[in-house]
Enzyme design. Structure first.
Site, PDB file in Angstrom:
ATOM      1  N   CYS A   1       0.701  -1.016   0.013  1.00  0.00           N
ATOM      2  CA  CYS A   1       0.149   0.127   0.166  1.00  0.00           C
ATOM      3  C   CYS A   1       0.592   1.384  -0.460  1.00  0.00           C
ATOM      4  CB  CYS A   1      -0.745   0.111   1.430  1.00  0.00           C
ATOM      5  SG  CYS A   1      -0.144   0.187   2.277  1.00  0.00           S
TER       6      CYS A   1
ATOM      7  N   HIS B   1       6.072  -5.445   8.214  1.00  0.00           N
ATOM      8  CA  HIS B   1       6.428  -6.714   9.103  1.00  0.00           C
ATOM      9  C   HIS B   1       5.980  -7.845   7.165  1.00  0.00           C
ATOM     10  CE1 HIS B   1       3.496  -5.983  12.817  1.00  0.00           C
ATOM     11  NE2 HIS B   1       4.745  -5.474  13.005  1.00  0.00           N
TER      12      HIS B   1
ATOM     13  N   HIS C   1      -0.175  -5.146  19.574  1.00  0.00           N
ATOM     14  CA  HIS C   1       0.220  -4.709  18.130  1.00  0.00           C
ATOM     15  C   HIS C   1       0.827  -3.208  17.975  1.00  0.00           C
ATOM     16  CE1 HIS C   1       0.075  -3.427  14.188  1.00  0.00           C
ATOM     17  NE2 HIS C   1      -0.663  -4.889  13.469  1.00  0.00           N
TER      18      HIS C   1
ATOM     19  N   GLU D   1       0.641  -1.107  16.475  1.00  0.00           N
ATOM     20  CA  GLU D   1      -0.134  -0.133  15.625  1.00  0.00           C
ATOM     21  C   GLU D   1      -1.065   0.674  17.224  1.00  0.00           C
ATOM     22  OE1 GLU D   1      -3.674   1.696  12.936  1.00  0.00           O
ATOM     23  OE2 GLU D   1      -2.441   0.066  12.820  1.00  0.00           O
TER      24      GLU D   1
ATOM     25  N   THR E   1      -5.984   0.010  12.292  1.00  0.00           N
ATOM     26  CA  THR E   1      -6.600   0.778  10.568  1.00  0.00           C
ATOM     27  C   THR E   1      -6.373   0.224   9.612  1.00  0.00           C
ATOM     28  OG1 THR E   1      -3.661   0.932   9.919  1.00  0.00           O
ATOM     29  CG2 THR E   1      -5.004   2.540  10.658  1.00  0.00           C
TER      30      THR E   1
ATOM     31  N   CYS F   1      -7.785   1.707   7.172  1.00  0.00           N
ATOM     32  CA  CYS F   1      -7.448   2.690   6.258  1.00  0.00           C
ATOM     33  C   CYS F   1      -7.697   1.768   4.623  1.00  0.00           C
ATOM     34  CB  CYS F   1      -6.614   2.406   6.291  1.00  0.00           C
ATOM     35  SG  CYS F   1      -5.038   0.525   5.600  1.00  0.00           S
TER      36      CYS F   1
ATOM     37  N   SER G   1      -1.443  -8.088  10.866  1.00  0.00           N
ATOM     38  CA  SER G   1      -2.574  -8.214  10.974  1.00  0.00           C
ATOM     39  C   SER G   1      -4.044  -7.890   9.812  1.00  0.00           C
ATOM     40  CB  SER G   1      -2.845  -6.897  11.729  1.00  0.00           C
ATOM     41  OG  SER G   1      -4.060  -6.501  12.278  1.00  0.00           O
ATOM     42  N   ASN G   2      -3.194  -7.124   8.680  1.00  0.00           N
ATOM     43  CA  ASN G   2      -3.864  -7.177   8.109  1.00  0.00           C
ATOM     44  C   ASN G   2      -4.147  -8.505   6.972  1.00  0.00           C
ATOM     45  OD1 ASN G   2      -2.486  -6.513   4.702  1.00  0.00           O
ATOM     46  ND2 ASN G   2      -1.315  -5.401   7.183  1.00  0.00           N
TER      47      ASN G   2
ATOM     48  N   SER H   1       2.007  -5.481   3.232  1.00  0.00           N
ATOM     49  CA  SER H   1       3.542  -5.428   3.268  1.00  0.00           C
ATOM     50  C   SER H   1       4.539  -6.917   2.810  1.00  0.00           C
ATOM     51  CB  SER H   1       3.589  -5.493   4.662  1.00  0.00           C
ATOM     52  OG  SER H   1       2.550  -6.312   5.629  1.00  0.00           O
TER      53      SER H   1
END
EC number: 1.17.7.4
Length: 339
Positions: free
Chosen positions: A20, A49, A135, A137, A176, A206, A235-236, A281
């Site tokens: 991203c 990550h 986490h 963030e 996010t 996000c 996480s994402n 990532s």
């Protein structure tokens, strides 16, 4: 084995996928800092990550540390970069106290969440952060506020049991990189219990997280297997695995490289339709590596499952904008080539 001898496989390749704008910017900052200031450049925590990216930056001269006291005094004039996930306020304060030169690579969308949380607090609201404990963030966002000003809620059950001192003065923000659906359920539970709960001025999850989940959700129905390229601490990326299963994929798995694919299981029960995406990532070169690995075993047809086109671009800080990158540097920054 010729193509005619191989079993057929359709790969539904999701788009958007991979890097991203925030990840691209963070990696670019490290590469630019190495160009401008020379090695070593220190990075607090993994810049993003992804082990492949981290190793590539390490080979270029980046040194990764978890805490600032790991930086030796003789290198205090070299830059230290804060990761894309954001840091608590105490970290830049500590850097200033140590006379360290630092560059903040926090994703601008994470910084927006920080500002929304602080705005809630300034307006007298107790802040609820929806996110995952531990986490980076979440640690960074909670670290923008005094400890008694913010509470973490991770699940619907947590939202049901949350007991604030003043139920009429609450505001929320979210990590996010959460599951859009799961987060909506948590927020609905909170709003049902606390009708005066104030939302942030802008969506906290996000665009990249939302877009990747939408693409996986569209591609997953009918997939025998769904692979997500990403790190186990991303996480994402982990949310994409969950989304694929909920949306109808028979199986879903997170892998960092082609070598982690369970080939014995796949050979025993060859899929006909494979879904493939990558967390925000994960570099595109690993997606290519996985497609090539399947191409050695199957007669592969690529079917694009693109739900939107991203054109976001986040500028690096002004001090680095005059530094020029070579085409090879840019290919690395964009995740398109090896280290």
């Amino acid at each position: 084995m010729t193509a005619s001898d191989k079993p057929s496989l359709t790969i539904r390749l999701c788009g958007p996928r991979g890097f991203c704008a925030g990840v691209d910017r963070a990696i670019q900052i490290v590469v630019l800092a190495l160009k401008k200031y020379g090695a070593p450049v220190y990075v607090r925590h993994e810049i993003v990550h992804n082990r492949y990216v981290v190793e590539g930056l390490r080979e270029r001269g980046a040194i990764f540390v978890e805490e600032l006291d790991e930086i030796p005094p003789e290198h205090h004039k070299q830059p230290v970069i804060f990761s894309a996930h954001g840091v608590p306020k105490s970290v830049p304060q500590d850097a200033a106290a140590r006379n360290l030169f630092y560059l903040d690579a926090t994703c601008p969308l994470v910084s927006k969440v920080h500002k929304q949380a602080m705005l809630h607090q300034r307006r007298g609201r107790h802040v609820i952060l929806v996110g995952h404990a531990g986490h980076p963030e979440v640690i960074g966002t909670m670290g923008q506020l005094p400890p008694d000003a913010v509470s973490l809620v991770e699940t619907v059950e947590g939202a049901q049991s949350f007991s604030p001192e003043d139920p009429d003065n609450l505001g929320f923000v979210t990590q996010t990189t959460l599951s859009v659906e799961d987060t909506a359920d948590i927020i609905k539970t909170l709003k049902d219990r606390f009708p005066n709960l104030t939302a942030p001025a802008a969506e906290s999850i996000c665009y990249a997280t939302t877009n990747r989940q939408e693409s996986v959700r569209a591609a997953a129905p009918g997939c025998d297997f769904f692979l997500v390229v990403g790190a186990p601490n991303s996480s994402n990326s982990k949310r994409l695995v969950e989304v694929a299963l909920k949306a109808g994929a028979d199986k879903s798995l997170l892998v960092q490289r082609a070598g982690e694919i369970p080939w014995s299981d796949i050979d025993a029960e060859p899929p006909q339709i494979l879904g493939l995406s990558a967390g925000a990532s994960a570099p595109e070169i690993i997606v290519d590596e996985i497609i090539d690995a399947f191409g050695e075993r199957f007669d592969v047809t690529i079917e694009l499952a693109e739900t939107t086109v991203e054109d976001e671009n986040f500028l690096v800080m002004r001090d680095l904008r005059e530094v020029e990158l070579t085409p090879a540097d840019m290919a690395f920054v964009n995740g398109e080539t090896g280290r």
